[in-house]
Enzyme design. Structure first.
Site, mmCIF file in Angstrom:
data_model
loop_
_atom_site.group_PDB
_atom_site.id
_atom_site.type_symbol
_atom_site.label_atom_id
_atom_site.label_comp_id
_atom_site.label_asym_id
_atom_site.label_seq_id
_atom_site.Cartn_x
_atom_site.Cartn_y
_atom_site.Cartn_z
ATOM 1 N N GLU A 55 0.869 -1.269 -0.066
ATOM 2 C CA GLU A 55 0.169 -0.052 -0.092
ATOM 3 C C GLU A 55 0.698 1.208 -0.032
ATOM 4 O OE1 GLU A 55 -3.991 0.173 1.619
ATOM 5 O OE2 GLU A 55 -3.062 1.284 3.420
ATOM 6 N N LYS A 57 0.576 4.636 1.436
ATOM 7 C CA LYS A 57 -0.192 4.896 2.777
ATOM 8 C C LYS A 57 0.816 6.395 3.372
ATOM 9 C CE LYS A 57 -2.306 3.424 6.593
ATOM 10 N NZ LYS A 57 -2.600 1.918 7.458
ATOM 11 N N LYS A 117 -8.172 2.278 -3.052
ATOM 12 C CA LYS A 117 -8.695 2.116 -1.446
ATOM 13 C C LYS A 117 -9.111 3.533 -0.882
ATOM 14 C CE LYS A 117 -7.244 -0.713 2.099
ATOM 15 N NZ LYS A 117 -6.247 -0.168 2.978
ATOM 16 N N GLU A 166 -14.356 -5.794 2.503
ATOM 17 C CA GLU A 166 -13.673 -5.472 3.861
ATOM 18 C C GLU A 166 -14.834 -5.983 4.943
ATOM 19 O OE1 GLU A 166 -10.608 -2.668 4.542
ATOM 20 O OE2 GLU A 166 -11.662 -2.240 6.283
ATOM 21 N N ASN A 187 -10.233 -6.963 8.079
ATOM 22 C CA ASN A 187 -9.127 -5.961 8.455
ATOM 23 C C ASN A 187 -9.138 -6.330 10.012
ATOM 24 O OD1 ASN A 187 -7.977 -3.588 9.047
ATOM 25 N ND2 ASN A 187 -9.503 -2.421 8.148
ATOM 26 N N GLU A 217 -5.937 -8.156 6.525
ATOM 27 C CA GLU A 217 -5.477 -6.815 6.343
ATOM 28 C C GLU A 217 -5.051 -6.036 7.624
ATOM 29 O OE1 GLU A 217 -9.009 -5.742 3.282
ATOM 30 O OE2 GLU A 217 -8.857 -4.475 4.773
ATOM 31 N N SER A 218 -4.068 -5.156 7.475
ATOM 32 C CA SER A 218 -3.430 -4.507 8.704
ATOM 33 C C SER A 218 -2.724 -5.103 9.809
ATOM 34 C CB SER A 218 -4.809 -3.846 9.447
ATOM 35 O OG SER A 218 -5.410 -3.118 8.401
HETATM 36 O O1 LIG Z 1 -0.722 0.155 7.686
HETATM 37 P P1 LIG Z 1 -1.244 -1.362 7.852
HETATM 38 O O2 LIG Z 1 -1.553 -1.609 9.418
HETATM 39 O O3 LIG Z 1 -0.412 -2.088 7.130
HETATM 40 O O4 LIG Z 1 -2.566 -1.507 7.227
HETATM 41 C C1 LIG Z 1 -2.904 -1.570 5.840
HETATM 42 C C2 LIG Z 1 -4.213 -1.558 5.471
HETATM 43 O O5 LIG Z 1 -4.879 -2.680 5.837
HETATM 44 C C3 LIG Z 1 -5.010 -0.369 6.029
HETATM 45 O O6 LIG Z 1 -4.526 0.731 5.580
HETATM 46 C C4 LIG Z 1 -6.667 -0.403 5.867
HETATM 47 C C5 LIG Z 1 -7.238 -1.557 5.775
HETATM 48 N N1 LIG Z 1 -8.738 -1.137 5.404
HETATM 49 C C6 LIG Z 1 -8.688 0.018 5.182
HETATM 50 C C7 LIG Z 1 -9.703 0.822 5.151
HETATM 51 C C8 LIG Z 1 -9.570 2.267 4.774
HETATM 52 C C9 LIG Z 1 -8.297 2.883 5.135
HETATM 53 C C10 LIG Z 1 -7.376 2.165 5.509
HETATM 54 C C11 LIG Z 1 -7.310 0.864 5.515
#
Ligand SMILES: O=P(O)(O)OC[C@@H](O)[C@@H](O)c1c[nH]c2ccccc12
Length: 263
Positions: A55, A57, A117, A166, A187, A217-218
């Site tokens: 990503e 970001k 995104k 998601e 997520n 995710e995340s």
């Molecule tokens: O920075 P991380 O913890 O690796 O996460 C990425 C991504 O999963 C996260 O940006 C995200 C997942 N779903 C979202 C929805 C909206 C905005 C952002 C997100």
């Protein structure tokens, strides 16, 4: 009390109204005429091994500034060199400092599928994604009722794009599955509180049919979490923070793919 997600969406709607006033839907739709077909992100994510969706970001409501990323195209190219399967580009402006121009820059720089995104609430945003060359869009179940979710999935499908749907809890997972989502992202961060619980994926993965692509995710800090999610059944991971602050994004992606292979 409005949640963080509610507040983000209020801002998104305001910005969206401005763009709609400047470029009416019909003109936007015309921009999509004659565009090359989207890349089949779902097919690529189905390939064996752990896929990484890397990503772009800059900032987030939970962590604040992460990285300036003056050249998103260069970052995306580094992700591609590291073996990423797709690139995620945050286009939300207020909280994530993203933009549709980032999406265009990345689209022009790499051959990989690109995910828009954002917090998608209207069909206009789906057309916008396609007009900018997105191959995939994120749809957040917590932000949409079933009717809207179904209609956005339907439009994206008609335009040939893949939907990453998601979810964050059992009820959302069931809704996504029942509506026929084929690429489902869990997520691990709760968008209502911004807390990350790394075990969320493992808890929800069994509710997602094997026929779906399962994305975690995340909260991936490095190879350890990549391996953890791969062992819990993830076909792909979506990673932002760790890659943008890590200094060597290509090596970061590579190390996560390798850790996933060692499941
Ligand atoms: O920075 P991380 O913890 O690796 O996460 C990425 C991504 O999963 C996260 O940006 C995200 C997942 N779903 C979202 C929805 C909206 C905005 C952002 C997100």
């Amino acid at each position: 009390m409005p949640t963080v997600l509610d507040q983000i969406i209020d801002g998104v709607r305001e910005d969206l109204a401005g763009r709609e006033a400047r470029l009416p839907l019909q003109q936007l739709q015309r921009q999509c005429d004659g565009m090359p077909a989207p890349r089949d992100a779902e097919a690529l994510l189905r390939r064996p091994g752990l896929s990484v969706i890397a990503e772009v970001k800059r900032k987030s409501p939970s962590k604040g500034d992460l990285s300036q990323i003056p050249d998103p195209a260069a970052l995306a190219s580094a992700y591609a060199r590291g073996g990423a399967t797709a690139i995620s580009v945050l286009t939300e402006e207020r909280r994530f400092s993203g933009s549709l121009d980032d999406l265009t820059a990345v689209r022009d720089a790499v051959d990989l599928p690109v995910l828009r995104k954002d917090f998608m609430v209207s069909e206009y945003q789906v057309w916008e994604a396609r007009a900018r060359g997105a191959d995939m869009i994120l749809l957040i179940v917590a932000a949409l009722d079933d009717r809207r979710l179904a209609s956005l999935m339907d439009l994206a499908g008609t335009l040939g794009m893949t939907c990453l749907v998601e979810v964050h809890d059992e009820a959302e997972t069931t809704r996504a599955v029942d509506l026929g989502a084929t690429v489902i992202g869990v997520n691990n961060r709760d968008l209502k509180t911004l807390e990350v619980h790394i075990d969320t994926f493992a808890r929800l993965a069994p509710l997602i049919p094997q026929t779906c692509v399962r994305v975690a995710e995340s909260g991936v800090q490095g190879p350890d979490e990549a391996q953890l999610y791969a062992r819990a059944g993830a076909d792909a991971i979506l990673v932002g923070e760790a890659l943008v602050i890590g200094g060597d994004p290509a090596a970061g992606v590579r190390s996560m793919i390798e850790a996933g292979a060692a499941r």
